[in-house]
Design a protein around this motif. Structure first.
Motif, PDB file in Angstrom:
ATOM      1  N   ILE A  34       9.664 -91.335  13.879  1.00  9.60           N
ATOM      2  CA  ILE A  34      10.380 -90.139  14.297  1.00  9.60           C
ATOM      3  C   ILE A  34      11.660 -90.583  15.008  1.00  9.60           C
ATOM      4  CG2 ILE A  34      10.324 -88.086  15.761  1.00  9.60           C
ATOM      5  CD1 ILE A  34       7.292 -88.043  15.427  1.00  9.60           C
ATOM      6  N   VAL A  35      12.787 -90.169  14.438  1.00  6.93           N
ATOM      7  CA  VAL A  35      14.087 -90.563  14.999  1.00  6.93           C
ATOM      8  C   VAL A  35      14.802 -89.302  15.501  1.00  6.93           C
ATOM      9  CG1 VAL A  35      16.276 -91.738  14.591  1.00  6.93           C
ATOM     10  CG2 VAL A  35      14.220 -92.464  13.339  1.00  6.93           C
ATOM     11  N   ALA A  36      15.168 -89.302  16.781  1.00 11.42           N
ATOM     12  CA  ALA A  36      15.874 -88.173  17.388  1.00 11.42           C
ATOM     13  C   ALA A  36      17.360 -88.521  17.507  1.00 11.42           C
ATOM     14  CB  ALA A  36      15.289 -87.860  18.754  1.00 11.42           C
ATOM     15  N   PHE A  37      18.216 -87.717  16.872  1.00  7.86           N
ATOM     16  CA  PHE A  37      19.667 -87.868  16.968  1.00  7.86           C
ATOM     17  C   PHE A  37      20.177 -86.841  17.979  1.00  7.86           C
ATOM     18  CE2 PHE A  37      18.403 -89.457  12.882  1.00  7.86           C
ATOM     19  CZ  PHE A  37      19.190 -90.578  12.676  1.00  7.86           C
ATOM     20  N   ILE A  38      20.950 -87.322  18.938  1.00  3.58           N
ATOM     21  CA  ILE A  38      21.345 -86.481  20.069  1.00  3.58           C
ATOM     22  C   ILE A  38      22.850 -86.481  20.262  1.00  3.58           C
ATOM     23  CG2 ILE A  38      21.241 -86.274  22.585  1.00  3.58           C
ATOM     24  CD1 ILE A  38      18.410 -87.429  22.441  1.00  3.58           C
ATOM     25  N   VAL A  39      23.414 -85.288  20.434  1.00  2.00           N
ATOM     26  CA  VAL A  39      24.782 -85.133  20.939  1.00  2.00           C
ATOM     27  C   VAL A  39      24.640 -84.698  22.394  1.00  2.00           C
ATOM     28  CG1 VAL A  39      26.946 -83.867  20.779  1.00  2.00           C
ATOM     29  CG2 VAL A  39      25.713 -84.496  18.695  1.00  2.00           C
ATOM     30  N   PRO A  40      24.982 -85.576  23.356  1.00  8.06           N
ATOM     31  CA  PRO A  40      24.769 -85.238  24.775  1.00  8.06           C
ATOM     32  C   PRO A  40      25.772 -84.212  25.293  1.00  8.06           C
ATOM     33  CG  PRO A  40      25.769 -87.402  24.574  1.00  8.06           C
ATOM     34  CD  PRO A  40      25.495 -86.943  23.171  1.00  8.06           C
ATOM     35  N   GLU A  41      25.383 -83.515  26.327  1.00  7.11           N
ATOM     36  CA  GLU A  41      26.252 -82.518  26.959  1.00  7.11           C
ATOM     37  C   GLU A  41      27.374 -83.205  27.730  1.00  7.11           C
ATOM     38  OE1 GLU A  41      27.636 -79.026  27.250  1.00  7.11           O
ATOM     39  OE2 GLU A  41      25.550 -79.085  26.551  1.00  7.11           O
ATOM     40  N   MET A  42      27.051 -84.379  28.325  1.00  7.75           N
ATOM     41  CA  MET A  42      28.042 -85.139  29.090  1.00  7.75           C
ATOM     42  C   MET A  42      28.172 -86.516  28.438  1.00  7.75           C
ATOM     43  SD  MET A  42      27.906 -83.309  32.539  1.00  7.75           S
ATOM     44  CE  MET A  42      28.888 -84.459  33.350  1.00  7.75           C
ATOM     45  N   GLU A  43      29.243 -87.210  28.805  1.00 10.45           N
ATOM     46  CA  GLU A  43      29.512 -88.509  28.182  1.00 10.45           C
ATOM     47  C   GLU A  43      28.396 -89.500  28.453  1.00 10.45           C
ATOM     48  OE1 GLU A  43      33.020 -91.878  28.229  1.00 10.45           O
ATOM     49  OE2 GLU A  43      33.538 -89.786  28.590  1.00 10.45           O
ATOM     50  N   GLU A  44      27.889 -89.508  29.665  1.00 10.83           N
ATOM     51  CA  GLU A  44      26.803 -90.428  30.018  1.00 10.83           C
ATOM     52  C   GLU A  44      25.467 -89.682  29.932  1.00 10.83           C
ATOM     53  OE1 GLU A  44      26.962 -93.670  30.685  1.00 10.83           O
ATOM     54  OE2 GLU A  44      29.123 -93.624  30.274  1.00 10.83           O
ATOM     55  N   LEU A  45      24.536 -90.231  29.176  1.00  7.94           N
ATOM     56  CA  LEU A  45      23.216 -89.619  29.034  1.00  7.94           C
ATOM     57  C   LEU A  45      22.141 -90.586  29.497  1.00  7.94           C
ATOM     58  CD1 LEU A  45      21.441 -87.260  27.934  1.00  7.94           C
ATOM     59  CD2 LEU A  45      21.350 -88.523  25.774  1.00  7.94           C
ATOM     60  N   ASP A  46      21.297 -90.140  30.423  1.00  6.72           N
ATOM     61  CA  ASP A  46      20.186 -90.953  30.912  1.00  6.72           C
ATOM     62  C   ASP A  46      18.976 -90.695  30.006  1.00  6.72           C
ATOM     63  OD1 ASP A  46      18.240 -92.330  32.214  1.00  6.72           O
ATOM     64  OD2 ASP A  46      18.402 -91.255  34.111  1.00  6.72           O
ATOM     65  N   LEU A  47      18.741 -91.613  29.062  1.00  5.58           N
ATOM     66  CA  LEU A  47      17.650 -91.429  28.107  1.00  5.58           C
ATOM     67  C   LEU A  47      16.287 -91.416  28.795  1.00  5.58           C
ATOM     68  CD1 LEU A  47      18.381 -93.414  24.815  1.00  5.58           C
ATOM     69  CD2 LEU A  47      17.932 -90.975  25.097  1.00  5.58           C
ATOM     70  N   LYS A  48      16.171 -92.124  29.900  1.00  8.18           N
ATOM     71  CA  LYS A  48      14.903 -92.138  30.630  1.00  8.18           C
ATOM     72  C   LYS A  48      14.546 -90.725  31.090  1.00  8.18           C
ATOM     73  CE  LYS A  48      12.532 -94.238  34.589  1.00  8.18           C
ATOM     74  NZ  LYS A  48      12.672 -95.146  35.759  1.00  8.18           N
ATOM     75  N   THR A  49      15.540 -89.987  31.580  1.00  4.94           N
ATOM     76  CA  THR A  49      15.317 -88.600  32.018  1.00  4.94           C
ATOM     77  C   THR A  49      14.900 -87.728  30.846  1.00  4.94           C
ATOM     78  OG1 THR A  49      16.950 -88.850  33.788  1.00  4.94           O
ATOM     79  CG2 THR A  49      16.383 -86.603  33.121  1.00  4.94           C
ATOM     80  N   VAL A  50      15.556 -87.922  29.701  1.00  8.82           N
ATOM     81  CA  VAL A  50      15.223 -87.152  28.499  1.00  8.82           C
ATOM     82  C   VAL A  50      13.778 -87.422  28.066  1.00  8.82           C
ATOM     83  CG1 VAL A  50      15.724 -86.872  26.037  1.00  8.82           C
ATOM     84  CG2 VAL A  50      17.595 -87.002  27.690  1.00  8.82           C
ATOM     85  N   LYS A  51      13.398 -88.681  28.055  1.00  3.24           N
ATOM     86  CA  LYS A  51      12.038 -89.043  27.624  1.00  3.24           C
ATOM     87  C   LYS A  51      10.991 -88.473  28.573  1.00  3.24           C
ATOM     88  CE  LYS A  51      13.432 -93.335  25.334  1.00  3.24           C
ATOM     89  NZ  LYS A  51      13.346 -94.829  25.345  1.00  3.24           N
ATOM     90  N   GLU A  52      11.277 -88.533  29.874  1.00  2.22           N
ATOM     91  CA  GLU A  52      10.329 -87.987  30.848  1.00  2.22           C
ATOM     92  C   GLU A  52      10.182 -86.477  30.687  1.00  2.22           C
ATOM     93  OE1 GLU A  52      11.820 -89.248  34.598  1.00  2.22           O
ATOM     94  OE2 GLU A  52      10.976 -91.285  34.459  1.00  2.22           O
ATOM     95  N   ALA A  53      11.278 -85.789  30.435  1.00  2.00           N
ATOM     96  CA  ALA A  53      11.235 -84.341  30.242  1.00  2.00           C
ATOM     97  C   ALA A  53      10.461 -83.982  28.968  1.00  2.00           C
ATOM     98  CB  ALA A  53      12.652 -83.786  30.164  1.00  2.00           C
ATOM     99  N   LEU A  54      10.635 -84.801  27.938  1.00  2.00           N
ATOM    100  CA  LEU A  54       9.953 -84.539  26.667  1.00  2.00           C
ATOM    101  C   LEU A  54       8.443 -84.731  26.796  1.00  2.00           C
ATOM    102  CD1 LEU A  54      11.363 -83.583  24.144  1.00  2.00           C
ATOM    103  CD2 LEU A  54      11.281 -85.920  23.250  1.00  2.00           C
ATOM    104  N   ARG A  55       8.056 -85.680  27.647  1.00  2.00           N
ATOM    105  CA  ARG A  55       6.610 -85.918  27.842  1.00  2.00           C
ATOM    106  C   ARG A  55       5.928 -84.737  28.513  1.00  2.00           C
ATOM    107  NH1 ARG A  55       7.972 -91.571  28.198  1.00  2.00           N
ATOM    108  NH2 ARG A  55       8.640 -91.411  30.362  1.00  2.00           N
ATOM    109  N   LEU A  56       6.697 -83.918  29.224  1.00  2.00           N
ATOM    110  CA  LEU A  56       6.132 -82.731  29.859  1.00  2.00           C
ATOM    111  C   LEU A  56       6.009 -81.555  28.889  1.00  2.00           C
ATOM    112  CD1 LEU A  56       8.063 -82.794  33.260  1.00  2.00           C
ATOM    113  CD2 LEU A  56       5.724 -83.561  32.815  1.00  2.00           C
ATOM    114  N   LYS A  57       6.600 -81.689  27.704  1.00  2.00           N
ATOM    115  CA  LYS A  57       6.612 -80.599  26.734  1.00  2.00           C
ATOM    116  C   LYS A  57       5.755 -80.870  25.504  1.00  2.00           C
ATOM    117  CE  LYS A  57      11.336 -78.980  27.748  1.00  2.00           C
ATOM    118  NZ  LYS A  57      11.177 -77.516  27.661  1.00  2.00           N
ATOM    119  N   LEU A  58       5.704 -82.129  25.069  1.00  2.00           N
ATOM    120  CA  LEU A  58       5.076 -82.455  23.790  1.00  2.00           C
ATOM    121  C   LEU A  58       4.004 -83.521  23.944  1.00  2.00           C
ATOM    122  CD1 LEU A  58       8.329 -82.745  21.622  1.00  2.00           C
ATOM    123  CD2 LEU A  58       6.765 -80.787  21.722  1.00  2.00           C
ATOM    124  N   PRO A  59       2.955 -83.483  23.101  1.00  2.00           N
ATOM    125  CA  PRO A  59       1.918 -84.521  23.153  1.00  2.00           C
ATOM    126  C   PRO A  59       2.460 -85.874  22.710  1.00  2.00           C
ATOM    127  CG  PRO A  59       1.565 -83.051  21.283  1.00  2.00           C
ATOM    128  CD  PRO A  59       2.673 -82.447  22.096  1.00  2.00           C
TER     129      PRO A  59
END
Length: 487
Positions: A431-456
Motif C-alpha cells: 500500500i503506497v500513499a501519495f501525499i500533497v502536504p498542506e505546508m512545505e514541511e510535513l512531519d510523517l511521524k505525526t501523519v502515521k500516528e494520526a492514521l493509527r488512531l483511525k485505521l487498523p
C-alpha cells in the motif's frame, strides 16, 4: 439430517458428542457438554436482559472459552453477533457499533477498555451467571447469524449479514469437501473478526470435531506457534498465504513438524507459486494443499482447488481459484464474477444503498457482484484483477478509498491518493500513499500516528511518497497511472 437452522444443528451435534473435546485452550480442555452448558447459561442471562430474536450483540474477541460459548448462545437464541478486533482504533469500533447498534458488548475484564466511548452497555464475562433456564423458540433460516465487517469505500466499514441458511449450506459443503470427522482438530489461526475464522468455527464445532484457538501472541512467535499446533495434534490448517510465507521466510517449517496436519487450506489472497512450491515440496507427501476462494458476502468459501505437481509447470501466474462449490452458479459480466446461490448473504446490515449496488437476484436466486475479474479455462476460474478500487492485502479486503478518506481528513494533508502496487501478477503488493502536504514541511511521524488512531494495522500504508502536486490527464482528473513508483 437437513437442518433449518444452527440452533437444532448444534443441539444434535452437542448431544451426540457430549464427552468429546470441543475446544483445546492453552491449559484446559472443554467438552461439547461443557460448551453447551456455558452457552445455555449465557442464553438464559441474555434473555433475562430482555434481548430478543434479531437483536445484535458485539464480542470483543480474545478467543477465550467464553467467546465461543457466547457465539453458540446467540445462534441458539437467534441473536446476531459480530466479533470486534480488540486492537481496533476507538473510532472504528464506534463506527461498527453505529452501523449494527448492538444491545450489549461482551468482553473479558482485561479488554473492557476497548469498549469505552461506544455508547453501548458493556457485559463482563465474570459478572455473568444465571439460573434462568433459556426458552428457545424456533429460529427461521433467514435470521442473521453474524455480521462480518469489511473495509468500505465511504470511509465506514460495511457489515455482511450472513444467515443461518447460508451457514447450514456452508457447513455441509465443508464436511463433505474435506471429509471431516470427529477425530479432526482445527488450528484456529485466523482472528474471529476475520472471514477465514468462519471455516474453523462452523466446520469444526458443527461436525463434532475439535478446535484449537491460536491466540495473537503465538502468531508473533513462529517456533512457539508450530510447537503449540504440534502439541495439540491439529489436523486441519486454514490461513492466509501470508502466514505460511512468513513461516517459510523464518525457516521454521520443516518435514519434522506439523506431522499431524492432513490438509493445508489457504485463501484470502493469491499464493505466489514460487513460495507455494516450497510448501508443496515439504508436505505434499503426507498432506493435501488446497487453494480456496470466496468473498465475505458469500459465506467464506465459494470454490476450491487441490494443488498438484502440474501446477508448477508455469510459475508466472497464481494457482486456480478452482471450481465452484455445489449449489453455486455464476455468470461473467464483462469478466466480473457474479455468484448466485443459497450462500449469498442477506446484504450489508443497515445499509440498503451499498447493498443495492452489489446484491440482486438472478432467476429468483440471490446474486452478488464480486468485483473480481476472472477467466474460465477448462472449467477452472483464474483471478485476473479487480473491477474497482478494492484490493486484497495480507488476506484482508481493503477499499483504498477508506485510507484516502482517513488521510485527507488530516489538517497536514492537502490531498492524498492511495495505490496498491506489485512487482508482478504473482507477487505481493504494498500500500503506497501519495501525499500533497498542506505546508512545505510535513512531519510523517505525526501523519502515521494520526492514521493509527483511525485505521487498523493491516490498512496502514507500507510506504509514503511526498509530491508537490499530482499529475492530471486531459480531462483534468488525477492520472493515477503516472503515480506508480519502483518497489
Amino acid at each position: 439430517m437437513q437442518h433449518k437452522n444452527l440452533q437444532t444443528f448444534f443441539q444434535e451435534v452437542a448431544k451426540e458428542n457430549a464427552e468429546n473435546t470441543a475446544l483445546h485452550s492453552a491449559n484446559s480442555i472443554y467438552t461439547y457438554r461443557q460448551l453447551d452448558s456455558k452457552a445455555n447459561e449465557f442464553a438464559g442471562w441474555i434473555q433475562s436482559r430482555a434481548l430478543v430474536l434479531g437483536d445484535v450483540v458485539g464480542i470483543i474477541s480474545t478467543k477465550c472459552f467464553e467467546d465461543y460459548a457466547l457465539m453458540i448462545a446467540c445462534l441458539k437464541l437467534g441473536i446476531t453477533y459480530t466479533n470486534i478486533d480488540i486492537d481496533n482504533p476507538t473510532v472504528r469500533t464506534r463506527d461498527i457499533c453505529d452501523t449494527c447498534t448492538p444491545k450489549l458488548l461482551f468482553c473479558s475484564q482485561e479488554v473492557s477498555a476497548v469498549s469505552k466511548n461506544t455508547g453501548v452497555t458493556v457485559a463482563l464475562y465474570k459478572g455473568i451467571g444465571s439460573e434462568f433456564e433459556p426458552l428457545y423458540s424456533e429460529v427461521e433460516g433467514d435470521t442473521v447469524a453474524y455480521i462480518m465487517f469489511t473495509s468500505g469505500s465511504t470511509g465506514k466499514p460495511k457489515g455482511a449479514a450472513i444467515t443461518h441458511t447460508n451457514l447450514v449450506n456452508f457447513i455441509q459443503w465443508g464436511q463433505s469437501r474435506f471429509a471431516i470427522s470427529v477425530d479432526d482438530n482445527f488450528a484456529n489461526i485466523s482472528p474471529m473478526y476475520f472471514d477465514n475464522s468462519v471455516f474453523d468455527f462452523y466446520i469444526a464445532l458443527f461436525s463434532g470435531a475439535s478446535l484449537t484457538p491460536i491466540k495473537k501472541t503465538l502468531l508473533n512467535d513462529p517456533v512457539a506457534l508450530l510447537d503449540h499446533i504440534d502439541k495439540h495434534k491439529c489436523s486441519i490448517w486454514f490461513s492466509v498465504p501470508s502466514m505460511l510465507i512468513y513461516l517459510l521466510t523464518m525457516r521454521v517449517l520443516h518435514k519434522q513438524n506439523l506431522e499431524t496436519i492432513r490438509t493445508f487450506i489457504f485463501g484470502g489472497e493469491g499464493f505466489p507459486k514460487t513460495e507455494l512450491k516450497k510448501l508443496y515440496t515439504l508436505y505434499s507427501h503426507r498432506a493435501k494443499l488446497v487453494n480456496v476462494y470466496g468473498p465475505t458476502e458469500c459465506t467464506c468459501i465459494c470454490s476450491s482447488y487441490t494443488i498438484s505437481e502440474n501446477d508448477f509447470e508455469n510459475l508466472d501466474e497464481l494457482p486456480p481459484l478452482g471450481r465452484l462449490n455445489e449449489g453455486f452458479s455464476s455468470i461473467l459480466d464483462d469478466g466480473e464474477l457474479c455468484l448466485i446461490g443459497p450462500n449469498v448473504a442477506k446484504g450489508y446490515y443497515n445499509d440498503k444503498k451499498r447493498s443495492s449496488a452489489v446484491f440482486s437476484t438472478y432467476n429468483n436466486q440471490p446474486m452478488y457482484r464480486t468485483g473480481d475479474l476472472v477467466e474460465e479455462r477448462e472449467g477452472l476460474f483464474y483471478f485476473k484483477g479487480r473491477a474497482d478500487n478494492q484490493v486484497k492485502h495480507m488476506g484482508y479486503r481493503i477499499e483504498l478509498e477508506e485510507i484516502e478518506i482517513a488521510l485527507n481528513a488530516l489538517a497536514e494533508i492537502q490531498q492524498a491518493i492511495v495505490l496498491h502496487q506489485r512487482h508482478s501478477d504473482s507477487a505481493y503488493g504494498k500500500i503506497v500513499a501519495f501525499i500533497v502536504p498542506e505546508m512545505e514541511e510535513l512531519d510523517l511521524k505525526t501523519v502515521k500516528e494520526a492514521l493509527r488512531l483511525k485505521l487498523p494495522t493491516y490498512m496502514q500504508p507500507n510506504r509514503f511518497e511526498i509530491r508537490k502536486a499530482f499529475p492530471k490527464n486531459a480531462n483534468g482528473k488525477i492520472d493515477r497511472g503516472q503515480l506508480k513508483v519502483e518497489l
